[in-house]
Design a protein around this motif. Structure first.
Motif, PDB file in Angstrom:
ATOM      1  N   MET A 161       0.839  -1.192   0.000  1.00 19.89           N
ATOM      2  CA  MET A 161       0.000   0.000   0.000  1.00 19.89           C
ATOM      3  C   MET A 161       0.881   1.251   0.000  1.00 19.89           C
ATOM      4  N   LEU A 162       0.420   2.260  -0.745  1.00 19.50           N
ATOM      5  CA  LEU A 162       1.115   3.540  -0.717  1.00 19.50           C
ATOM      6  C   LEU A 162       0.847   4.243   0.606  1.00 19.50           C
ATOM      7  N   SER A 163       1.849   4.913   1.118  1.00 23.27           N
ATOM      8  CA  SER A 163       1.669   5.666   2.359  1.00 23.27           C
ATOM      9  C   SER A 163       0.873   6.929   2.083  1.00 23.27           C
ATOM     10  N   ALA A 164       0.372   7.535   3.145  1.00 26.60           N
ATOM     11  CA  ALA A 164      -0.353   8.796   2.996  1.00 26.60           C
ATOM     12  C   ALA A 164       0.547   9.862   2.385  1.00 26.60           C
ATOM     13  N   GLN A 165       1.835   9.850   2.757  1.00 25.39           N
ATOM     14  CA  GLN A 165       2.774  10.825   2.193  1.00 25.39           C
ATOM     15  C   GLN A 165       2.968  10.597   0.703  1.00 25.39           C
ATOM     16  N   ASP A 166       3.055   9.326   0.289  1.00 28.51           N
ATOM     17  CA  ASP A 166       3.215   9.028  -1.134  1.00 28.51           C
ATOM     18  C   ASP A 166       1.988   9.485  -1.923  1.00 28.51           C
ATOM     19  N   LEU A 167       0.804   9.205  -1.389  1.00 25.08           N
ATOM     20  CA  LEU A 167      -0.419   9.611  -2.085  1.00 25.08           C
ATOM     21  C   LEU A 167      -0.511  11.126  -2.203  1.00 25.08           C
ATOM     22  N   ALA A 168      -0.139  11.824  -1.151  1.00 25.30           N
ATOM     23  CA  ALA A 168      -0.163  13.283  -1.195  1.00 25.30           C
ATOM     24  C   ALA A 168       0.811  13.806  -2.244  1.00 25.30           C
ATOM     25  N   LEU A 169       1.999  13.206  -2.307  1.00 25.63           N
ATOM     26  CA  LEU A 169       2.992  13.612  -3.305  1.00 25.63           C
ATOM     27  C   LEU A 169       2.452  13.393  -4.713  1.00 25.63           C
ATOM     28  N   LEU A 170       1.798  12.241  -4.942  1.00 19.31           N
ATOM     29  CA  LEU A 170       1.270  11.939  -6.268  1.00 19.31           C
ATOM     30  C   LEU A 170       0.154  12.903  -6.649  1.00 19.31           C
ATOM     31  N   GLY A 208      -1.785  16.759 -10.046  1.00 16.48           N
ATOM     32  CA  GLY A 208      -2.843  17.771 -10.022  1.00 16.48           C
ATOM     33  C   GLY A 208      -4.230  17.166 -10.000  1.00 16.48           C
ATOM     34  N   ARG A 209      -4.325  15.910  -9.595  1.00 12.33           N
ATOM     35  CA  ARG A 209      -5.611  15.196  -9.548  1.00 12.33           C
ATOM     36  C   ARG A 209      -5.436  13.925  -8.734  1.00 12.33           C
ATOM     37  N   ASP A 210      -6.536  13.214  -8.492  1.00 10.81           N
ATOM     38  CA  ASP A 210      -6.446  11.904  -7.858  1.00 10.81           C
ATOM     39  C   ASP A 210      -6.021  10.865  -8.892  1.00 10.81           C
ATOM     40  N   PRO A 211      -5.103   9.979  -8.559  1.00 10.47           N
ATOM     41  CA  PRO A 211      -4.703   8.925  -9.505  1.00 10.47           C
ATOM     42  C   PRO A 211      -5.819   7.907  -9.694  1.00 10.47           C
ATOM     43  N   THR A 212      -5.854   7.283 -10.873  1.00 17.46           N
ATOM     44  CA  THR A 212      -6.826   6.226 -11.142  1.00 17.46           C
ATOM     45  C   THR A 212      -6.405   4.951 -10.426  1.00 17.46           C
ATOM     46  N   ASP A 213      -7.297   3.964 -10.420  1.00 18.20           N
ATOM     47  CA  ASP A 213      -6.946   2.709  -9.745  1.00 18.20           C
ATOM     48  C   ASP A 213      -5.774   2.018 -10.427  1.00 18.20           C
ATOM     49  N   VAL A 214      -5.672   2.126 -11.757  1.00 20.54           N
ATOM     50  CA  VAL A 214      -4.535   1.536 -12.463  1.00 20.54           C
ATOM     51  C   VAL A 214      -3.254   2.263 -12.087  1.00 20.54           C
ATOM     52  N   GLU A 215      -3.305   3.578 -12.021  1.00 25.17           N
ATOM     53  CA  GLU A 215      -2.122   4.362 -11.660  1.00 25.17           C
ATOM     54  C   GLU A 215      -1.672   4.052 -10.239  1.00 25.17           C
ATOM     55  N   ILE A 216      -2.635   3.945  -9.328  1.00 20.97           N
ATOM     56  CA  ILE A 216      -2.274   3.606  -7.943  1.00 20.97           C
ATOM     57  C   ILE A 216      -1.578   2.249  -7.891  1.00 20.97           C
ATOM     58  N   ALA A 217      -2.118   1.278  -8.628  1.00 21.91           N
ATOM     59  CA  ALA A 217      -1.509  -0.053  -8.633  1.00 21.91           C
ATOM     60  C   ALA A 217      -0.095   0.001  -9.213  1.00 21.91           C
ATOM     61  N   CYS A 218       0.098   0.797 -10.258  1.00 25.91           N
ATOM     62  CA  CYS A 218       1.441   0.940 -10.843  1.00 25.91           C
ATOM     63  C   CYS A 218       2.412   1.524  -9.820  1.00 25.91           C
ATOM     64  N   PHE A 219       1.989   2.569  -9.131  1.00 30.24           N
ATOM     65  CA  PHE A 219       2.874   3.192  -8.141  1.00 30.24           C
ATOM     66  C   PHE A 219       3.106   2.275  -6.942  1.00 30.24           C
ATOM     67  N   GLU A 220       2.092   1.546  -6.521  1.00 29.73           N
ATOM     68  CA  GLU A 220       2.272   0.628  -5.391  1.00 29.73           C
ATOM     69  C   GLU A 220       3.387  -0.371  -5.671  1.00 29.73           C
TER      70      GLU A 220
END
Length: 690
Positions: A1-10, A15-27
């Protein structure tokens, strides 16, 4: 899981919320397993260049020149967490993955090594893991026709619940025709070749970046890939034929993070569009996140010009392999994934591939050495206990699982190092480390692992060409663990620089812990080293030859096998002087010694049993120190005449021959008969066979 800090950075970067595919890629791509968030600054301190290094760290494998017409592709990987959850498939797919790393360079895989680390065999669960991991490695390697020529086995309570499965692979390639993993030109196509994509292995990279929980076997089994060695053999032949055309411009194995990992890292020099709906699938109803992150095995991604796609497809079909034209290289530095015309991911490629923020962990030095307490047990009883310890005892049961002679290059696999014949020269292999010493002295212990592997090569007259590493540690969030990690990397670099051995690649495996067994692994910077020399086999000395000890012996008992069987404590070895390695190498090359072995686990006793199990030996010093110390930088050699050692500091300790191993000690005589040796050395094998 991405940390809260990682999600905030992304969110800020996009400039938007990442999609579920993008979140999975970053995870997955920002996981410790893929991004080395805790270790990048340390790894940059290692010496990676050398006169024979054609391509160093950063690709699927390194390329090192062996001759004017032959180069070696070499890599090392771990498959630790999957091998606990599903030992057979976890170990087998570990072999398959490192073989494809070599294959992706356009190289033909020719040999494997497998340093393995387990909990004590007295525990049924550890025996189960051991049996099935060895079977997984043996079956996969045998089926694809790549011999396992060298390995290491270490048994310690610290690995209960978290065995380590490290694998080295070496291949051969024309030094002017190897392939790299970065795309070359916008407009080229990305073609996926091999097995169909299923849901197996989902989240494997992120799974490998956390510790093992008590319910790991049930909860994490979907994260373990399932391999098919017969498809892998077809894939090897197909990719090599494609590479021979000269039309494959870049190539990457689909390993950690699946298609998302391979395609984004491959395209990071430019950018790419991936059409997820074109990927050939094994299961219906798969969504883009599953298609992009699944870690189904036996898949490769290649870059070719548009006009060459059909030719590559025809080669794939010749080998009964499926293929799909699934993407295109673009000039814009973005990573875009489309699914039936809808954009499901659109990311800056450098943010995805290289943008993971580094982790800064606290360090806490410790001292784990304890005062030496002299064992009260009789010397002979201690000697037999050490020879029966699974780190020292006979391991034929394991060797028998592996076909060592496939490809017809193998000259010898026993004793100090393995020898393969390559272009009328010897390609020599060694691997491993001593975690108990490294736990007590991380810097010195890791430096000594470099020296010992080079010593193994020296006993066959070979020069080291390069080494690779697998840095296996517990959670870096423990200050003591991060200090271990730092000290090990510094020790590794120091010894490699002193011996002029480039470190050309490797892997980092962290969070090796078990809630179930309440264990953290010992620091285990496992090494793989290859060298070059003249073709020679290790030979046993003849009756009447003299036995000599080269190198100074100290009372180094901490972390030794003596310590393991008696809990005697004591200091661990200091860093050895690497100069002695060159001295012994020259003795072997000059034919001045008839046999040589370095002293390591089990000390002089184990070396004597290996070189001269029937000999008369006279040792005047402290029997414990003489027989069981594990000081590095020492060698036992056999010579026909002492004049052969002129100019070399040494001590004659005995003569080969007799009816038994007779040890004349200052406190009396110890005789170990051939029958006692046979019974003792095979006692562990009986445990291995249940």
């Amino acid at each position: 899981m991405l940390s809260a800090q990682d999600l905030a950075l992304l969110r800020k970067a996009l400039g938007r919320d990442p999609t579920d595919v993008e979140i999975a890629c970053f995870e997955n791509l920002w996981s410790e397993h893929c991004s080395y968030r805790s270790t990048k600054p340390l790894l940059r301190t290692l010496p990676t260049e050398g006169s024979e290094v054609l391509l160093g760290p950063g690709d699927d494998a390194a390329i090192v020149r062996f001759s004017d017409t032959c180069a070696l592709a070499i890599g090392m990987e771990s498959h630790n967490h999957p091998s606990y959850v599903d030992p057979y498939d976890g170990a087998a797919t570990g072999v398959g993955g490192i073989v494809r790393d070599i294959l992706s360079m356009g190289a033909r895989p020719i040999a494997l090594m497998d340093p393995l680390y387990f909990g004590p065999l007295e525990r049924e669960k550890n025996r189960y893991l051991f049996e099935h991991i060895v079977a997984g490695i043996g079956d996969y390697g045998n089926c694809i026709g790549v011999p396992v020529v060298r390995g290491e086995l270490v048994f310690d309570h610290a690995y209960s619940g978290n065995p380590l499965v490290n694998v080295v692979c070496v291949g051969t390639v024309d030094p002017d025709r190897y392939i790299t993993a970065r795309v070359k030109r916008p407009g080229n196509h990305l073609v996926l070749i091999g097995s169909s994509t299923g849901r197996d292995g989902l989240g494997g990279a992120s799974f490998a970046s956390r510790d093992l929980a008590e319910d790991a076997e049930a909860a994490d089994r979907p994260s373990v890939q399932v391999g098919d060695p017969y498809t892998e053999k077809l894939l090897i032949d197909a990719i090599l034929e494609m590479a021979e055309t000269g039309k494959v411009l870049s190539c990457r194995d689909l390993g950690a993070a699946g298609l998302a990992g391979a395609s984004s890292e491959m395209a990071s020099t430019f950018g790419a569009v991936i059409y997820a709906d074109r990927v050939h699938l094994r299961e219906t109803g798969m969504v883009p996140r599953e298609i992009m992150l699944a870690e189904s095995q036996e898949r490769m991604l290649i870059e070719v010009a548009p006009e060459d796609v059909a030719r590559m497809g025809a080669i794939a079909e010749k080998y009964d392999l499926r293929w799909s034209d699934i993407g295109e290289v673009i000039t814009e530095p973005r990573y875009i994934v489309k699914f039936h015309g809808e954009v499901v991911a659109d990311l800056p490629v450098d943010l995805l591939v290289g943008g993971a923020p580094l982790c800064a962990w606290d360090k806490a030095p410790y001292s784990a050495e304890t005062p030496f307490v002299r064992p009260k047990t009789a010397i002979k009883d201690i000697a037999l206990a050490i020879l029966a310890h699974p780190d020292v005892a006979n391991k034929d049961w394991v060797y028998e699982q592996y076909d060592k002679d496939v490809q017809l290059r193998t000259v010898s696999v026993r004793h100090d190092a393995a020898v393969l014949r390559l272009e009328d020269k010897a390609l020599v292999f060694s691997c491993g480390c001593n975690p108990r010493h490294i736990y007590l002295k991380p810097f010195e212990g890791t430096a000594n692992a470099v020296i010992e592997n080079a010593s193994n090569l020296a006993c066959l007259g070979a020069d080291p060409l390069c080494l690779v590493n697998c840095l296996n540690f517990a959670s870096p969030e423990h200050p003591e663990t991060y200090w271990q990690l730092e000290q090990c990397v510094l020790g590794l670099g120091d010894a490699a620089r002193k011996m002029a051995i480039p470190i050309v690649g490797g892997n980092v495996s962290l969070y090796n812990e078990s809630d179930e067994f309440e264990t953290q692994i010992k620091p285990t910077p496992s090494l793989g080293m290859v060298g070059r020399g003249e073709v020679r086999q290790w030979t046993a000395p003849a009756e009447g030859e003299l036995l000599a000890l080269i190198g100074r012996t100290l009372p180094d008992f901490g972390g030794s096998v003596l310590d393991a069987v008696t809990e005697c404590g004591g200091p661990a070895p200091a860093m050895a002087d690497p100069a002695v390695v060159g001295v012994v190498r020259d003795l072997v090359r000059g034919g001045r010694v008839t046999a040589a072995t370095d002293l390591s686990r089990g000390g002089l006793l184990a070396a004597l049993v290996k070189v001269a199990p029937r000999a008369d030996v006279n040792l005047a010093g402290d029997p414990l120190e003489e027989l069981f110390s594990e000081t590095y930088g020492r060698f036992l050699v056999a010579v026909k005449d002492e004049s052969a050692l002129a100019g070399v500091e040494h001590r004659i300790i005995g003569t080969v021959g007799g009816d038994a191993l007779t040890l004349q000690l200052r406190d009396g005589m110890v005789v170990i008969t051939p029958g006692e040796l046979e019974t003792t050395l095979t006692s562990t094998t009986r445990l291995m066979r249940f």
